[in-house]
Design a protein around this motif. Structure first.
Motif, PDB file in Angstrom:
ATOM      1  N   ILE A  29       6.566   8.458   2.195  1.00  0.00           N
ATOM      2  CA  ILE A  29       6.428   7.367   0.943  1.00  0.00           C
ATOM      3  C   ILE A  29       5.797   6.063   1.539  1.00  0.00           C
ATOM      4  N   ALA A  30       4.780   5.718   0.778  1.00  0.00           N
ATOM      5  CA  ALA A  30       4.365   4.452   0.813  1.00  0.00           C
ATOM      6  C   ALA A  30       3.520   4.094  -0.401  1.00  0.00           C
ATOM      7  N   GLN A  59       3.162   0.930   5.877  1.00  0.00           N
ATOM      8  CA  GLN A  59       4.219   0.083   5.616  1.00  0.00           C
ATOM      9  C   GLN A  59       3.868  -1.378   5.532  1.00  0.00           C
ATOM     10  N   ARG A  60       2.944  -1.749   6.309  1.00  0.00           N
ATOM     11  CA  ARG A  60       2.232  -3.123   6.781  1.00  0.00           C
ATOM     12  C   ARG A  60       1.401  -3.262   5.775  1.00  0.00           C
ATOM     13  N   TRP A  61       0.478  -2.498   5.273  1.00  0.00           N
ATOM     14  CA  TRP A  61      -0.487  -2.596   4.068  1.00  0.00           C
ATOM     15  C   TRP A  61       0.330  -2.650   2.878  1.00  0.00           C
ATOM     16  N   HIS A  62       1.622  -1.837   2.612  1.00  0.00           N
ATOM     17  CA  HIS A  62       2.334  -2.064   1.563  1.00  0.00           C
ATOM     18  C   HIS A  62       3.008  -3.576   1.266  1.00  0.00           C
ATOM     19  N   ARG A  63       3.324  -4.064   2.501  1.00  0.00           N
ATOM     20  CA  ARG A  63       3.762  -5.452   2.476  1.00  0.00           C
ATOM     21  C   ARG A  63       2.960  -6.379   2.086  1.00  0.00           C
ATOM     22  N   ASP A  64       1.668  -6.192   2.651  1.00  0.00           N
ATOM     23  CA  ASP A  64       0.518  -7.379   2.644  1.00  0.00           C
ATOM     24  C   ASP A  64      -0.136  -7.260   1.443  1.00  0.00           C
ATOM     25  N   TRP A  65      -0.269  -6.219   0.707  1.00  0.00           N
ATOM     26  CA  TRP A  65      -1.032  -5.826  -0.569  1.00  0.00           C
ATOM     27  C   TRP A  65      -0.364  -5.911  -1.550  1.00  0.00           C
ATOM     28  N   HIS A  66       0.861  -5.876  -1.786  1.00  0.00           N
ATOM     29  CA  HIS A  66       1.774  -5.467  -2.976  1.00  0.00           C
ATOM     30  C   HIS A  66       1.513  -6.630  -3.896  1.00  0.00           C
ATOM     31  N   ALA A  67       1.159  -6.305  -5.172  1.00  0.00           N
ATOM     32  CA  ALA A  67       0.936  -7.254  -6.237  1.00  0.00           C
ATOM     33  C   ALA A  67       1.987  -7.954  -7.061  1.00  0.00           C
ATOM     34  N   TRP A  68       3.237  -7.435  -6.591  1.00  0.00           N
ATOM     35  CA  TRP A  68       4.410  -8.165  -7.226  1.00  0.00           C
ATOM     36  C   TRP A  68       5.766  -8.268  -6.272  1.00  0.00           C
ATOM     37  N   GLU A  69       5.700  -7.414  -5.124  1.00  0.00           N
ATOM     38  CA  GLU A  69       6.874  -7.687  -4.390  1.00  0.00           C
ATOM     39  C   GLU A  69       6.437  -8.924  -3.192  1.00  0.00           C
ATOM     40  N   PRO A  70       7.124  -9.717  -3.112  1.00  0.00           N
ATOM     41  CA  PRO A  70       6.759 -11.054  -2.437  1.00  0.00           C
ATOM     42  C   PRO A  70       6.229 -10.753  -1.000  1.00  0.00           C
ATOM     43  N   GLY A  71       5.060 -11.165  -0.709  1.00  0.00           N
ATOM     44  CA  GLY A  71       4.556 -10.850   0.590  1.00  0.00           C
ATOM     45  C   GLY A  71       3.151 -11.728   0.592  1.00  0.00           C
ATOM     46  N   ALA A  91      -5.854 -10.615   7.099  1.00  0.00           N
ATOM     47  CA  ALA A  91      -5.425  -9.401   6.553  1.00  0.00           C
ATOM     48  C   ALA A  91      -5.983  -8.954   5.380  1.00  0.00           C
ATOM     49  N   LEU A  92      -6.076  -9.952   4.387  1.00  0.00           N
ATOM     50  CA  LEU A  92      -6.820  -9.617   3.017  1.00  0.00           C
ATOM     51  C   LEU A  92      -8.186  -9.574   3.051  1.00  0.00           C
ATOM     52  N   ARG A  93      -8.683 -10.522   3.957  1.00  0.00           N
ATOM     53  CA  ARG A  93     -10.213 -10.845   3.728  1.00  0.00           C
ATOM     54  C   ARG A  93     -11.296  -9.794   3.423  1.00  0.00           C
ATOM     55  N   PRO A  94     -11.352  -8.584   4.346  1.00  0.00           N
ATOM     56  CA  PRO A  94     -12.136  -7.461   3.909  1.00  0.00           C
ATOM     57  C   PRO A  94     -11.819  -6.797   2.716  1.00  0.00           C
ATOM     58  N   LEU A  95     -10.583  -6.704   2.551  1.00  0.00           N
ATOM     59  CA  LEU A  95     -10.194  -5.962   1.244  1.00  0.00           C
ATOM     60  C   LEU A  95     -10.622  -6.684   0.077  1.00  0.00           C
ATOM     61  N   VAL A  96     -10.421  -7.976   0.058  1.00  0.00           N
ATOM     62  CA  VAL A  96     -10.792  -8.755  -1.040  1.00  0.00           C
ATOM     63  C   VAL A  96     -12.313  -8.814  -1.331  1.00  0.00           C
ATOM     64  N   THR A  97     -12.879  -9.051  -0.248  1.00  0.00           N
ATOM     65  CA  THR A  97     -14.478  -9.046  -0.147  1.00  0.00           C
ATOM     66  C   THR A  97     -15.016  -7.883  -0.881  1.00  0.00           C
ATOM     67  N   GLY A 171      -4.183  -2.507  -7.496  1.00  0.00           N
ATOM     68  CA  GLY A 171      -3.906  -1.222  -7.427  1.00  0.00           C
ATOM     69  C   GLY A 171      -4.699  -0.147  -7.684  1.00  0.00           C
ATOM     70  N   GLY A 172      -5.781  -0.518  -8.449  1.00  0.00           N
ATOM     71  CA  GLY A 172      -6.875   0.129  -8.488  1.00  0.00           C
ATOM     72  C   GLY A 172      -7.779   0.635  -7.383  1.00  0.00           C
ATOM     73  N   PHE A 173      -7.431   0.420  -6.174  1.00  0.00           N
ATOM     74  CA  PHE A 173      -8.546   0.052  -5.159  1.00  0.00           C
ATOM     75  C   PHE A 173      -7.804   0.302  -3.632  1.00  0.00           C
ATOM     76  N   ALA A 174      -6.441  -0.070  -3.375  1.00  0.00           N
ATOM     77  CA  ALA A 174      -5.750  -0.222  -2.272  1.00  0.00           C
ATOM     78  C   ALA A 174      -5.849   0.951  -1.621  1.00  0.00           C
ATOM     79  N   LYS A 175      -5.355   2.244  -2.455  1.00  0.00           N
ATOM     80  CA  LYS A 175      -5.135   3.708  -1.774  1.00  0.00           C
ATOM     81  C   LYS A 175      -6.596   3.979  -1.286  1.00  0.00           C
ATOM     82  N   GLY A 176      -7.452   3.702  -1.914  1.00  0.00           N
ATOM     83  CA  GLY A 176      -8.870   4.122  -1.238  1.00  0.00           C
ATOM     84  C   GLY A 176      -9.353   3.492  -0.045  1.00  0.00           C
ATOM     85  N   TYR A 177      -8.962   2.031  -0.104  1.00  0.00           N
ATOM     86  CA  TYR A 177      -9.287   1.189   1.041  1.00  0.00           C
ATOM     87  C   TYR A 177      -8.644   1.463   2.162  1.00  0.00           C
ATOM     88  N   ALA A 178      -7.244   2.051   1.775  1.00  0.00           N
ATOM     89  CA  ALA A 178      -6.217   2.317   3.014  1.00  0.00           C
ATOM     90  C   ALA A 178      -6.787   3.673   3.633  1.00  0.00           C
TER      91      ALA A 178
END
Ligand code: ADP
Ligand code: MG
Length: 343
Positions: A29-30, A59-71, A91-97, A171-178
């Motif tokens: 589960i992630a 698990q790392r992406w979960h911590r780094d990319w979560h929209a409301w759990e503090p990270g 850790a966020l730069r390519p994802l955000v870009t 949330g609409g993109f992280a799974k695809g990026y991962a």
């Protein structure tokens, strides 16, 4: 003698078959969903090692990319809200870009900075009390200064927001990026036949033995399969559906895919499936085409470079591009109206 040869040949074929068919499966589960990994033609030992590595990444992406759990992402959103420039964590730069690029291509219908609107709707782990709709004044306030990715400037490692309402929700993109990163990781280890499935959204590479991978697409309104797609080569299949997360007030359904132009759940669509090589693009596009709806989805698909897509509208009619029709088999018990359009 001939008989013996035939028997030998048969057992040889059976042996070939069983090695070709050996599939290593693992799941964990992630991102609040079931992640399933299948690798064809690999030993259990090696499969378990690779799966362990992938699980740790998730698990790392979960911590780094979560929209409301503090990270990392919540810290980044807090810094954006100051409207002062700061260094965006690598850790966020390519994802955000990439999220910003896809947002522009979708005319902002895929909008990764609508985090505050998602929170107003209670879809950030903060459900509204039963029977309650969001405060219309809060939505109106959000719309009056609706953030888009044009409010965000990125230069090298520096980022700054010009709109205090901009907050990333990926949330609409992280799974695809991962799943794209997972496929990179697998290929880096010489693995060429695999599927990474994140709660029904997936990327498949290679084949399953000597057959294509067969992928089912869930029916948006009942149990079972709407259609299946055979995939060989490199394919991502992503679906956005109004059945994933929703609540009802007075018989009205409010789901989690929001139209940034109205501030309300997008209307007219119940599901969109996009087939494309990159998972990140397919994921963002599925969300964008959902919001675009049955009248505008083809234009946005073209703009995003998507030629295989299917939209089920809220009346149950199935819209498909010709390239999608060519790879899709509808389930035998589906008797919806099918409309082929585009190109
Ligand atoms: P699914 O949950 O069916 O996979 P999506 O990939 O469309 O669907 O993801 C929905 C999530 O995307 C929402 O929970 C929210 O976090 C975010 N979201 C909602 N509306 C939008 C939008 N218009 N643009 C970008 N992200 C959105
Ligand atoms: Mg999506």
């Amino acid at each position: 003698m001939i008989r013996l040869a035939a028997i030998l040949l048969l057992s040889l074929l059976a042996a070939c078959d069983s090695t070709e068919e050996t599939i290593y499966h693992d799941q964990f589960i992630a991102f609040g969903t079931l992640i399933e990994l299948s690798i064809s033609g690999i030993s259990t030992e090696r499969g378990a090692r690779v799966a362990g590595e992938i699980e740790r990444q998730f698990q790392r992406w979960h911590r780094d990319w979560h929209a409301w759990e503090p990270g990392l992402l919540t810290q980044t959103n807090a810094q954006l809200a100051t409207l002062q420039p700061f260094t965006l964590d690598p850790a966020l730069r390519p994802l955000v870009t990439e999220a910003n690029r896809l947002s522009r291509l979708s005319d902002g219908l895929f909008n990764p900075v609508l985090g505050k609107l998602i929170a107003i709707w209670g879809f950030q782990g903060n459900p509204l009390p039963a029977g309650v709709q969001p405060d219309p004044a809060a939505i109106k306030h959000w719309l009056a200064n609706a953030p888009t990715v044009e409010d965000i400037d990125i230069e090298g490692s520096r980022i700054v927001s010009h709109n205090p309402q901009a907050a990333y929700d990926l949330g609409g993109f992280a799974k695809g990026y991962a799943v794209d990163r997972v496929i990179e990781l697998l290929r880096g280890q010489g693995i060429e036949n695999a599927i990474i499935n994140a709660g029904g959204d997936l990327r498949a590479i290679g084949t399953h033995g000597n057959r294509p991978w067969r992928i089912g697409i869930r029916h948006p309104r009942r149990e079972g399969i709407l259609a299946s797609i055979d995939s060989s080569g490199d394919t991502s299949i992503f679906t956005s559906g109004d059945y994933e997360r929703l609540f009802e007030v007075d018989g009205q359904r409010f789901h989690h895919i929001l139209d940034p132009r109205t501030g309300y759940p997008a209307r007219g669509t119940s599901a969109v499936t996009v087939v494309y090589s990159s998972g990140a693009v397919a994921d963002a596009a599925a969300t964008a085409l959902f919001v675009a709806g049955p009248h505008d989805w083809l234009r946005i698909a073209r703009q995003m470079g998507i030629d295989r897509a299917m939209l089920v509208d809220s009346d149950g009619a199935i819209h498909m591009t010709p390239a999608m029709q060519a790879i899709t088999r509808l389930a035998p018990d589906v008797d919806a109206e099918v409309l082929i359009s585009g190109e």
